[in-house]
Design a protein around this motif. Structure first.
Motif, PDB file in Angstrom:
ATOM      1  N   LEU A   1      35.986  -4.277  -3.934  1.00 52.16           N
ATOM      2  CA  LEU A   1      37.307  -4.922  -3.939  1.00 52.16           C
ATOM      3  C   LEU A   1      37.426  -5.997  -2.870  1.00 52.16           C
ATOM      4  CD1 LEU A   1      38.007  -2.399  -5.683  1.00 52.16           C
ATOM      5  CD2 LEU A   1      40.084  -2.145  -4.340  1.00 52.16           C
ATOM      6  N   THR A   2      36.690  -5.844  -1.773  1.00 56.64           N
ATOM      7  CA  THR A   2      36.844  -6.779  -0.654  1.00 56.64           C
ATOM      8  C   THR A   2      35.835  -7.933  -0.703  1.00 56.64           C
ATOM      9  OG1 THR A   2      35.356  -5.491   0.755  1.00 56.64           O
ATOM     10  CG2 THR A   2      37.697  -4.912   0.823  1.00 56.64           C
ATOM     11  N   ASP A   3      35.039  -7.983  -1.749  1.00 58.82           N
ATOM     12  CA  ASP A   3      33.992  -9.010  -1.851  1.00 58.82           C
ATOM     13  C   ASP A   3      34.270  -9.894  -3.082  1.00 58.82           C
ATOM     14  OD1 ASP A   3      31.739 -10.512  -2.361  1.00 58.82           O
ATOM     15  OD2 ASP A   3      30.323  -8.875  -2.014  1.00 58.82           O
TER      16      ASP A   3
ATOM     17  N   ARG B   1      43.514  -4.405   3.443  1.00 60.73           N
ATOM     18  CA  ARG B   1      42.597  -5.346   2.780  1.00 60.73           C
ATOM     19  C   ARG B   1      42.065  -4.749   1.469  1.00 60.73           C
ATOM     20  NH1 ARG B   1      38.917  -5.601   6.673  1.00 60.73           N
ATOM     21  NH2 ARG B   1      40.137  -7.018   7.921  1.00 60.73           N
ATOM     22  N   THR B   2      41.834  -3.456   1.480  1.00 67.03           N
ATOM     23  CA  THR B   2      41.282  -2.809   0.279  1.00 67.03           C
ATOM     24  C   THR B   2      42.391  -2.486  -0.731  1.00 67.03           C
ATOM     25  OG1 THR B   2      39.543  -1.812   1.624  1.00 67.03           O
ATOM     26  CG2 THR B   2      39.925  -0.838  -0.542  1.00 67.03           C
ATOM     27  N   ASN B   3      43.365  -1.679  -0.303  1.00 74.48           N
ATOM     28  CA  ASN B   3      44.339  -1.124  -1.259  1.00 74.48           C
ATOM     29  C   ASN B   3      45.298  -2.182  -1.802  1.00 74.48           C
ATOM     30  OD1 ASN B   3      43.107   1.254  -0.574  1.00 74.48           O
ATOM     31  ND2 ASN B   3      44.868   2.152   0.452  1.00 74.48           N
TER      32      ASN B   3
ATOM     33  N   VAL C   1      46.655   2.594  -9.514  1.00 72.39           N
ATOM     34  CA  VAL C   1      46.802   3.928  -8.925  1.00 72.39           C
ATOM     35  C   VAL C   1      47.379   3.758  -7.522  1.00 72.39           C
ATOM     36  CG1 VAL C   1      45.652   6.067  -8.276  1.00 72.39           C
ATOM     37  CG2 VAL C   1      44.905   4.818 -10.328  1.00 72.39           C
ATOM     38  N   ILE C   2      48.627   4.137  -7.367  1.00 68.02           N
ATOM     39  CA  ILE C   2      49.331   3.989  -6.087  1.00 68.02           C
ATOM     40  C   ILE C   2      49.264   5.360  -5.411  1.00 68.02           C
ATOM     41  CG2 ILE C   2      51.454   3.133  -5.037  1.00 68.02           C
ATOM     42  CD1 ILE C   2      51.982   1.525  -7.598  1.00 68.02           C
ATOM     43  N   SER C   3      50.379   5.989  -5.117  1.00 69.13           N
ATOM     44  CA  SER C   3      50.415   7.317  -4.485  1.00 69.13           C
ATOM     45  C   SER C   3      51.869   7.622  -4.194  1.00 69.13           C
ATOM     46  CB  SER C   3      49.626   7.304  -3.170  1.00 69.13           C
ATOM     47  OG  SER C   3      49.893   8.478  -2.423  1.00 69.13           O
TER      48      SER C   3
ATOM     49  N   GLU D   1      42.514  16.987  -5.654  1.00 65.56           N
ATOM     50  CA  GLU D   1      41.315  17.595  -5.048  1.00 65.56           C
ATOM     51  C   GLU D   1      40.137  16.620  -5.087  1.00 65.56           C
ATOM     52  OE1 GLU D   1      41.017  20.914  -7.620  1.00 65.56           O
ATOM     53  OE2 GLU D   1      42.587  22.033  -6.593  1.00 65.56           O
ATOM     54  N   THR D   2      40.055  15.776  -4.072  1.00 65.67           N
ATOM     55  CA  THR D   2      38.941  14.823  -3.968  1.00 65.67           C
ATOM     56  C   THR D   2      38.522  14.719  -2.502  1.00 65.67           C
ATOM     57  OG1 THR D   2      40.322  12.904  -3.501  1.00 65.67           O
ATOM     58  CG2 THR D   2      39.948  13.406  -5.833  1.00 65.67           C
ATOM     59  N   ASP D   3      37.466  13.942  -2.255  1.00 64.50           N
ATOM     60  CA  ASP D   3      37.009  13.716  -0.872  1.00 64.50           C
ATOM     61  C   ASP D   3      38.148  13.158  -0.019  1.00 64.50           C
ATOM     62  OD1 ASP D   3      34.530  14.394  -1.829  1.00 64.50           O
ATOM     63  OD2 ASP D   3      33.783  12.327  -1.954  1.00 64.50           O
TER      64      ASP D   3
HETATM   65  N1  LIG Z   1      43.202  12.228  -3.550  1.00 68.57           N
HETATM   66  C1  LIG Z   1      44.508  12.125  -3.449  1.00 68.57           C
HETATM   67  O1  LIG Z   1      45.181  13.071  -2.987  1.00 68.57           O
HETATM   68  C2  LIG Z   1      45.231  10.884  -3.908  1.00 68.57           C
HETATM   69  C3  LIG Z   1      46.631  10.956  -4.046  1.00 68.57           C
HETATM   70  C4  LIG Z   1      47.323   9.815  -4.453  1.00 68.57           C
HETATM   71  C5  LIG Z   1      46.635   8.656  -4.744  1.00 68.57           C
HETATM   72  N2  LIG Z   1      45.280   8.626  -4.607  1.00 68.57           N
HETATM   73  C6  LIG Z   1      44.618   7.359  -4.911  1.00 68.57           C
HETATM   74  O2  LIG Z   1      43.708   7.561  -5.973  1.00 68.57           O
HETATM   75  C7  LIG Z   1      42.649   6.619  -5.888  1.00 68.57           C
HETATM   76  C8  LIG Z   1      41.321   7.366  -5.946  1.00 68.57           C
HETATM   77  O3  LIG Z   1      41.280   8.224  -4.832  1.00 68.57           O
HETATM   78  P1  LIG Z   1      40.307   9.494  -4.731  1.00 68.57           P
HETATM   79  O4  LIG Z   1      41.130  10.612  -4.262  1.00 68.57           O
HETATM   80  O5  LIG Z   1      39.466   9.627  -5.946  1.00 68.57           O
HETATM   81  O6  LIG Z   1      39.425   9.013  -3.473  1.00 68.57           O
HETATM   82  P2  LIG Z   1      37.869   9.140  -3.136  1.00 68.57           P
HETATM   83  O7  LIG Z   1      37.309  10.388  -3.675  1.00 68.57           O
HETATM   84  O8  LIG Z   1      37.797   8.884  -1.673  1.00 68.57           O
HETATM   85  O9  LIG Z   1      37.234   7.905  -3.927  1.00 68.57           O
HETATM   86  C9  LIG Z   1      37.603   6.599  -3.585  1.00 68.57           C
HETATM   87  C10 LIG Z   1      36.879   5.648  -4.505  1.00 68.57           C
HETATM   88  O10 LIG Z   1      37.272   4.307  -4.169  1.00 68.57           O
HETATM   89  C11 LIG Z   1      36.080   3.557  -3.912  1.00 68.57           C
HETATM   90  N3  LIG Z   1      36.303   2.463  -2.977  1.00 68.57           N
HETATM   91  C12 LIG Z   1      36.799   2.514  -1.721  1.00 68.57           C
HETATM   92  N4  LIG Z   1      36.806   1.283  -1.169  1.00 68.57           N
HETATM   93  C13 LIG Z   1      36.293   0.438  -2.110  1.00 68.57           C
HETATM   94  C14 LIG Z   1      36.027  -0.947  -2.158  1.00 68.57           C
HETATM   95  N5  LIG Z   1      36.266  -1.751  -1.106  1.00 68.57           N
HETATM   96  N6  LIG Z   1      35.507  -1.464  -3.291  1.00 68.57           N
HETATM   97  C15 LIG Z   1      35.240  -0.682  -4.356  1.00 68.57           C
HETATM   98  N7  LIG Z   1      35.443   0.645  -4.376  1.00 68.57           N
HETATM   99  C16 LIG Z   1      35.964   1.192  -3.259  1.00 68.57           C
HETATM  100  C17 LIG Z   1      35.098   4.583  -3.348  1.00 68.57           C
HETATM  101  O11 LIG Z   1      33.779   4.053  -3.404  1.00 68.57           O
HETATM  102  P3  LIG Z   1      32.604   4.576  -2.402  1.00 68.57           P
HETATM  103  O12 LIG Z   1      32.081   5.849  -2.998  1.00 68.57           O
HETATM  104  O13 LIG Z   1      31.633   3.448  -2.398  1.00 68.57           O
HETATM  105  O14 LIG Z   1      33.251   4.811  -1.058  1.00 68.57           O
HETATM  106  C18 LIG Z   1      35.348   5.718  -4.314  1.00 68.57           C
HETATM  107  O15 LIG Z   1      34.724   5.489  -5.543  1.00 68.57           O
HETATM  108  C19 LIG Z   1      42.867   5.858  -4.582  1.00 68.57           C
HETATM  109  O16 LIG Z   1      43.517   4.637  -4.838  1.00 68.57           O
HETATM  110  C20 LIG Z   1      43.784   6.783  -3.788  1.00 68.57           C
HETATM  111  O17 LIG Z   1      44.544   6.096  -2.828  1.00 68.57           O
HETATM  112  C21 LIG Z   1      44.563   9.702  -4.203  1.00 68.57           C
END
Ligand SMILES: NC(=O)c1ccc[n+]([C@@H]2O[C@H](COP(=O)([O-])OP(=O)(O)OC[C@H]3O[C@@H](n4cnc5c(N)ncnc54)[C@H](OP(=O)(O)O)[C@@H]3O)[C@@H](O)[C@H]2O)c1
Length: 249
Positions: free
Chosen positions: A61-63, A105-107, A133-135, A182-184
Motif C-alpha cells: 500500500l505504501t509503494d 500512511r498505511t491505513n 475494511v475500517i474498524s 481472531e488474528t495476529d
Molecule cells: N483483527 C481485528 O480485531 C480487526 C478488527 C477491526 C478491523 N480490522 C482490520 O481488518 C484488516 C485486516 O486485519 P487482520 O486482523 O487480518 O490483521 P493481520 O492479521 O495483522 O493482517 C494484516 C494484513 O495487512 C497486510 N499489510 C499491512 N501493511 C501492509 C502494506 N503496507 N501493504 C500491503 N499489505 C499490508 C499484512 O501483510 P504482511 O503479512 O506483509 O504484514 C497482512 O496481510 C485491517 O485493516 C485491520 O485494521 C481488524
C-alpha cells in the motif's frame, strides 16, 4: 453486488481476515480472486486453495510503483476489497511518532492510493463495488490504540467522500466495521493492552462471510459481528457514552 461471477481483489490476502476473504469469495462463486500481498511467497498456500482461480499479486500500500503495477495486471477487477492494514499500540503523547505516521500512511493514505488506482479499472469493467475494511476503533479515541483509531476514522470519512464521487461512475462503496477478530493483529493488541481481551472475538471466516452477505444485500455500512453491531448502535445513539466506555483502555 453479486459475488457469483465477479472478479475480486483482496489486499493483505496472505493472512488474517484477508486470507479468510479469499476462501469466502471462492466459496461464494467468484470467477477469479486476485490475492495481493507485500510478500508473494506468503501467498503459496492461498493460491493452492484454487490454483485456477486465485492469482497472486505483489502490492504494498505504501509503494506507489507496486500499486500501479497491480492495477495494470489485475485489469478485470469488479470488486476491490481494501483489507490490508496495520496497527501500532501505544499512547499518542509518548509513543514513537514514526509508528503513528506509519499507521496513517498505511491505513489512510495507502488505502486511498489503492482505491485511486483501481476505481478506473472497476469503472472500465462496467462498474462494481469497493469494500473498505475500517474498524469499530474508528468510533472513539481509545487511548492505548495509538494512531489506529484516527487512521480508521480518516478512512471512514474518506469512504463517505468517495462513495458520493463514485456513485455516478457505477461503483458502490461499502464501509466494514469489524469488532475484535481472531488474528495476529488482535493477539498483538491484547499482548500490549490486556484489557482488550475482555471483548468478545469473532473468527476471520465468520467476518468474511458476514461481509459478503452485507455486500450482496447492498448495505453501505456493514457490521459483521454482534459486538460490532452493539458498538455501532451505541455510537449512533450516544457517541459521548461510547467515548467514556472506552476511555480506560
Ligand atoms: N483483527 C481485528 O480485531 C480487526 C478488527 C477491526 C478491523 N480490522 C482490520 O481488518 C484488516 C485486516 O486485519 P487482520 O486482523 O487480518 O490483521 P493481520 O492479521 O495483522 O493482517 C494484516 C494484513 O495487512 C497486510 N499489510 C499491512 N501493511 C501492509 C502494506 N503496507 N501493504 C500491503 N499489505 C499490508 C499484512 O501483510 P504482511 O503479512 O506483509 O504484514 C497482512 O496481510 C485491517 O485493516 C485491520 O485494521 C481488524
Amino acid at each position: 453486488m453479486r459475488i457469483e461471477g465477479s472478479t475480486v481483489l483482496v489486499t493483505g490476502a496472505n493472512r488474517g481476515i484477508g486470507r479468510a476473504f479469499v476462501s469466502a469469495f471462492l466459496a461464494r462463486g467468484a470467477r477469479r480472486v486476485h490475492a495481493a500481498a507485500r510478500n508473494t511467497a506468503a501467498l503459496e498456500p492461498v493460491v493452492a486453495e484454487a490454483p485456477d482461480r486465485v492469482v497472486p499479486l505483489a502490492l504494498d500500500l505504501t509503494d506507489p510503483a507496486t500499486v500501479e503495477a497491480a492495477a495494470a495486471a489485475a485489469s478485470d477487477v469488479t470488486l476491490l476489497v481494501n483489507n490490508a492494514g496495520t496497527h501500532g499500540m501505544g499512547h499518542l503523547l509518548d509513543m514513537d511518532l514514526g509508528v503513528v505516521e506509519d499507521v496513517m500512511r498505511t491505513n489512510y493514505l495507502g488505502t486511498l492510493r489503492v482505491l485511486r488506482a483501481f476505481a478506473p479499472v472497476v469503472e472500465r469493467n462496467g462498474g462494481g463495488a469497493v469494500a473498505n475494511v475500517i474498524s469499530i476503533g474508528a468510533f472513539a479515541g481509545t487511548p492505548s490504540l495509538g494512531g489506529y483509531p484516527a487512521s480508521k476514522a480518516a478512512l471512514h470519512l474518506m469512504t463517505q467522500a468517495v462513495r458520493a464521487d463514485l456513485a455516478p461512475r457505477g461503483i458502490t462503496v461499502h464501509a466494514v466495521f469489524p469488532g475484535p477478530v481472531e488474528t495476529d493483529m488482535f493477539d498483538y493488541a491484547v499482548r500490549c493492552e490486556p484489557a482488550l481481551g475482555e471483548f468478545p472475538r469473532t473468527s476471520a471466516a465468520e467476518v468474511a462471510a458476514a461481509v459478503i452477505d452485507g455486500l450482496e444485500a447492498g448495505e453501505e455500512d456493514i457490521f459483521p459481528d454482534a459486538f460490532a453491531a452493539e458498538i455501532g448502535r451505541e455510537w449512533r445513539a450516544d457517541p459521548k457514552a461510547l467515548e467514556r466506555r472506552l476511555m480506560h483502555i
